[in-house]
Design a protein around this motif. Sequence first.
Motif, PDB file in Angstrom:
ATOM      1  N   PRO A   8      38.288  32.137  24.963  1.00 49.54           N
ATOM      2  CA  PRO A   8      37.042  31.657  25.278  1.00 49.54           C
ATOM      3  C   PRO A   8      37.049  29.949  25.679  1.00 49.54           C
ATOM      4  O   PRO A   8      36.342  29.775  26.416  1.00 49.54           O
ATOM      5  CB  PRO A   8      36.434  31.902  23.981  1.00 49.54           C
ATOM      6  N   ARG A   9      38.028  29.251  25.314  1.00 49.63           N
ATOM      7  CA  ARG A   9      38.197  28.003  25.490  1.00 49.63           C
ATOM      8  C   ARG A   9      38.509  27.776  26.854  1.00 49.63           C
ATOM      9  O   ARG A   9      38.224  26.664  27.554  1.00 49.63           O
ATOM     10  CB  ARG A   9      39.216  27.205  24.574  1.00 49.63           C
ATOM     11  N   ASN A  10      38.964  28.738  27.691  1.00 49.97           N
ATOM     12  CA  ASN A  10      39.111  28.712  29.390  1.00 49.97           C
ATOM     13  C   ASN A  10      37.941  29.572  29.920  1.00 49.97           C
ATOM     14  O   ASN A  10      38.388  29.773  31.233  1.00 49.97           O
ATOM     15  CB  ASN A  10      40.540  29.263  29.547  1.00 49.97           C
ATOM     16  N   MET A  11      36.846  29.489  29.512  1.00 53.36           N
ATOM     17  CA  MET A  11      35.934  30.307  30.132  1.00 53.36           C
ATOM     18  C   MET A  11      34.632  29.023  30.267  1.00 53.36           C
ATOM     19  O   MET A  11      34.368  28.551  29.477  1.00 53.36           O
ATOM     20  CB  MET A  11      35.544  31.530  29.482  1.00 53.36           C
ATOM     21  N   THR A  12      34.029  29.559  31.216  1.00 50.45           N
ATOM     22  CA  THR A  12      32.546  28.708  31.614  1.00 50.45           C
ATOM     23  C   THR A  12      31.734  29.781  32.382  1.00 50.45           C
ATOM     24  O   THR A  12      31.959  30.834  32.545  1.00 50.45           O
ATOM     25  CB  THR A  12      32.803  27.701  32.749  1.00 50.45           C
ATOM     26  N   VAL A  13      30.362  29.333  32.213  1.00 51.53           N
ATOM     27  CA  VAL A  13      29.218  30.289  32.659  1.00 51.53           C
ATOM     28  C   VAL A  13      29.339  29.976  34.407  1.00 51.53           C
ATOM     29  O   VAL A  13      29.275  29.054  34.873  1.00 51.53           O
ATOM     30  CB  VAL A  13      27.910  29.807  32.200  1.00 51.53           C
ATOM     31  N   SER A  14      29.265  31.259  34.844  1.00 51.00           N
ATOM     32  CA  SER A  14      29.249  31.324  36.196  1.00 51.00           C
ATOM     33  C   SER A  14      27.692  31.045  37.015  1.00 51.00           C
ATOM     34  O   SER A  14      26.943  31.423  36.365  1.00 51.00           O
ATOM     35  CB  SER A  14      29.680  32.800  36.760  1.00 51.00           C
ATOM     36  N   GLU A  47      37.318  35.604  38.229  1.00 52.79           N
ATOM     37  CA  GLU A  47      38.314  34.551  38.223  1.00 52.79           C
ATOM     38  C   GLU A  47      38.092  33.291  38.776  1.00 52.79           C
ATOM     39  O   GLU A  47      37.124  33.185  39.825  1.00 52.79           O
ATOM     40  CB  GLU A  47      39.488  34.970  39.013  1.00 52.79           C
ATOM     41  N   LYS A  48      38.239  32.083  38.323  1.00 51.36           N
ATOM     42  CA  LYS A  48      37.874  30.851  38.670  1.00 51.36           C
ATOM     43  C   LYS A  48      38.507  30.492  39.724  1.00 51.36           C
ATOM     44  O   LYS A  48      39.964  30.454  39.920  1.00 51.36           O
ATOM     45  CB  LYS A  48      37.816  29.601  37.525  1.00 51.36           C
ATOM     46  N   GLY A  57      44.348  32.166  34.394  1.00 56.70           N
ATOM     47  CA  GLY A  57      43.978  32.143  32.936  1.00 56.70           C
ATOM     48  C   GLY A  57      42.375  31.524  32.867  1.00 56.70           C
ATOM     49  O   GLY A  57      42.050  31.268  31.617  1.00 56.70           O
ATOM     50  N   HIS A  58      41.806  31.066  34.054  1.00 55.40           N
ATOM     51  CA  HIS A  58      40.458  30.549  33.759  1.00 55.40           C
ATOM     52  C   HIS A  58      39.388  31.348  34.558  1.00 55.40           C
ATOM     53  O   HIS A  58      39.605  31.954  35.615  1.00 55.40           O
ATOM     54  CB  HIS A  58      40.499  29.052  34.252  1.00 55.40           C
ATOM     55  N   PRO A  83      41.362  36.353  21.402  1.00 54.62           N
ATOM     56  CA  PRO A  83      41.289  36.365  22.726  1.00 54.62           C
ATOM     57  C   PRO A  83      40.118  37.572  22.887  1.00 54.62           C
ATOM     58  O   PRO A  83      40.054  38.617  22.329  1.00 54.62           O
ATOM     59  CB  PRO A  83      42.470  36.703  23.429  1.00 54.62           C
ATOM     60  N   VAL A  84      39.168  37.200  23.744  1.00 56.21           N
ATOM     61  CA  VAL A  84      38.011  38.015  23.781  1.00 56.21           C
ATOM     62  C   VAL A  84      38.058  39.023  25.099  1.00 56.21           C
ATOM     63  O   VAL A  84      38.986  38.865  25.913  1.00 56.21           O
ATOM     64  CB  VAL A  84      36.589  37.537  24.175  1.00 56.21           C
ATOM     65  N   PRO A  85      37.743  40.235  24.924  1.00 58.35           N
ATOM     66  CA  PRO A  85      37.915  41.188  25.834  1.00 58.35           C
ATOM     67  C   PRO A  85      37.065  40.828  27.323  1.00 58.35           C
ATOM     68  O   PRO A  85      36.022  40.590  27.088  1.00 58.35           O
ATOM     69  CB  PRO A  85      37.463  42.807  25.299  1.00 58.35           C
ATOM     70  N   ILE A  86      37.518  41.361  28.170  1.00 59.06           N
ATOM     71  CA  ILE A  86      37.074  40.829  29.490  1.00 59.06           C
ATOM     72  C   ILE A  86      37.340  41.714  30.575  1.00 59.06           C
ATOM     73  O   ILE A  86      38.126  42.488  30.735  1.00 59.06           O
ATOM     74  CB  ILE A  86      37.287  39.490  30.130  1.00 59.06           C
ATOM     75  N   GLY A  87      36.265  42.003  31.553  1.00 57.60           N
ATOM     76  CA  GLY A  87      36.312  42.748  32.684  1.00 57.60           C
ATOM     77  C   GLY A  87      36.209  42.041  33.878  1.00 57.60           C
ATOM     78  O   GLY A  87      35.195  41.399  34.164  1.00 57.60           O
ATOM     79  N   ILE A  88      37.331  41.844  34.425  1.00 57.66           N
ATOM     80  CA  ILE A  88      37.392  40.910  35.745  1.00 57.66           C
ATOM     81  C   ILE A  88      36.818  41.782  36.985  1.00 57.66           C
ATOM     82  O   ILE A  88      37.538  42.725  37.493  1.00 57.66           O
ATOM     83  CB  ILE A  88      38.927  40.403  35.961  1.00 57.66           C
TER      84      ILE A  88
END
Length: 682
Positions: A8-14, A47-48, A57-58, A83-88
């Motif tokens: 979560p620390r490598n995530m931001t709001v789109s 993906e960022k 990783g971001h 780590p949180v589950p994500i759908g890319i």
Amino acid sequence: MKLAFADPRNMTVSPLNMNYGRPDPDIADIAPSIRQRGVLLTMLVQEKTQDGAVVPGHFEIVAGRRRWFAAMAAIAQGVEIDPVPIGILAPGDDAAAIEASLIENLARLPADEVTCWETFAKLIRKGRAPEQIAATFHMTDAVVRRTLALGNLLPRIRGLYRREAIDVATVRSLTLATKSQQKEWLAMLDDPERRAPTGAQLKTWLFGGASIPAKNALFRLDDYPGQIIADLFGDDSYFTDPNLFWTCQNQALAAKREALLADGWNAVEVLETGRSFESWKHERVSKAKGGKVFLAISSRGEVTTHEGWLSAKEARRAEAAAAKAARGEGDGDGPKTDRAEVTSAQQTYIDLHRHAAVRAVLADHAGVALRLLVAHAVAGSALWRVEADPRRAGHEAVSASVEASPAEARFRAKQAGAAALLGVEADGDLVGRKGDGGAAGVFAKLLSLPDADVLAVAAVVMGEALAAGSAEVEAAGLHMKVDMAAFWSPDAAFFELIRDREAVNAMLKEVGGKKVADGNLAEKVKTQKAILRDFLERDERPSQGRALDAALADLPGWRLHQAALRHRRAEQGGRAPAASGQGPRRGRGPGPGRGPGQRSQPGHPRGRMSRRGGRRLAPIPPDLEPRVRRRGVFPMTLGGRWPPRLAARRRGRSGLEGSRSGRRRRRRPGRRRGRSPTLEAG
């Protein structure tokens, strides 16, 4: 779309997130579960990229913003989050990312109560306590227990609720029902000829009337002796026994009313149950200016307090009282706002029944009735108006003569004694004195007196109310055989008021003899009165002349100078009317047509009748004698005899002869012919 896990620390709001740029969301409902189990639901991300290149990783969050804030809050508190589950999502499809964000937020709806109950029931079977469930899902213990209470419903009712065949209000009301009531309700639901109550009507059916929430009680629930049922889905509980509730509520309401009065309010009015307070008919008035408190009570027991109000009429009255007080004219009692306790019709009902009962018993108590009679005569009432005779003399000499008479002195003494018995001042007539309490006050005083004293007061009151010159005076004098000589003798006022020459000459003949009277026949009235007074003052009358006093003393109800004239004519003779029908003259000498042996006889004050010779007076018919005496047609000296002329007229009325229209007309000499005063027999 690829599934993966991310820090979560490598995530931001789109920027594509529908809530991008808004303030931090409220995460109080999901923070406890995320701290314990982490983020379990998949978050949609992209993906960022930076300068056109992907940063390994971001990620940028398209859907799941609240879960990310909750995870970051847990990390900030030192909680280790997996780590949180994500759908890319595929890069470059911004429209698909926006749709995904919208769908995810729209899908986040609370589950229905039945689903929650099923989930909570499984957790309970796995060994979880309701407190642990509440902590995990951030709920209060009451919410969890109310949800678990859905298990008290019959399975069919839960199925109807899940299929939305019944609404939330109905299922919440059914949680208050017993198993037998639930079965009865389902039977009504299945019966096509019956209608099963729902919603608020269902509560009324369950409680047998209006449902009364426990929060509306003015008393402490701990002191309530009855049963209270809780609404498992709401925050209210209800009383099962309305009658017991209203008993306790009214007691608490009375205590509240006393407390408001003790607080200084002028009045506290409790409205009828179910009647609302009509503020548009009232005006705001402060406590200091006489404002009242109105307590409105709904059919469900809710009490609403309206402080500082008066009706429009009472408000105007209060303003007038305040204005008077400002001018120094007030009585200091404040505005009167109390209304009558009974209606006018009810008051009439009470008054008539009390009146009927009192007079029925009063008829058996003559002594009480006598006292009440005298009290009414003294003070009067709404139906009594008794006045003392004004005794207007119209002449100073007459007034002085009456005031100096022994009869007046004797009555004043009796009057003073009666006033002392009643406890009032002897400064005038007793009749017309209202006093304290009016007739009721006088009646209370008379009840303490013996019968002899009450009769003494009654005699004085009757004497005051006896009309002077009335037939009642004459009737009472005849019955009591009043001796006028004991109370009256001719005085200066008597002689001063004599104006008839014939009457004065007749009295002079009684006192001084025929020779003196004939010798002064042509003298003025004043001269003859002076001679008469000389004889009386020196008491040089012959013995036969002393009969004048006795004759006058027998006539208490007539004008004394006319009585003397009638006496003289009855005993010594007078003039008879002429044959031509002319009446007797009041001048000197005999009238025309007068023959020897003709004497005038006493008659009506408005005219004089005559009889020929020494014929006796005819008897007065017994049926007309009371009427004759009541109207004062003849003096008492007639002894119940009927003049012959009126006797003939009486016979004519009986069909023998004469008629009312055949009365003889008389006119005085020198006057125009016309109708002169005549006598009527009744």
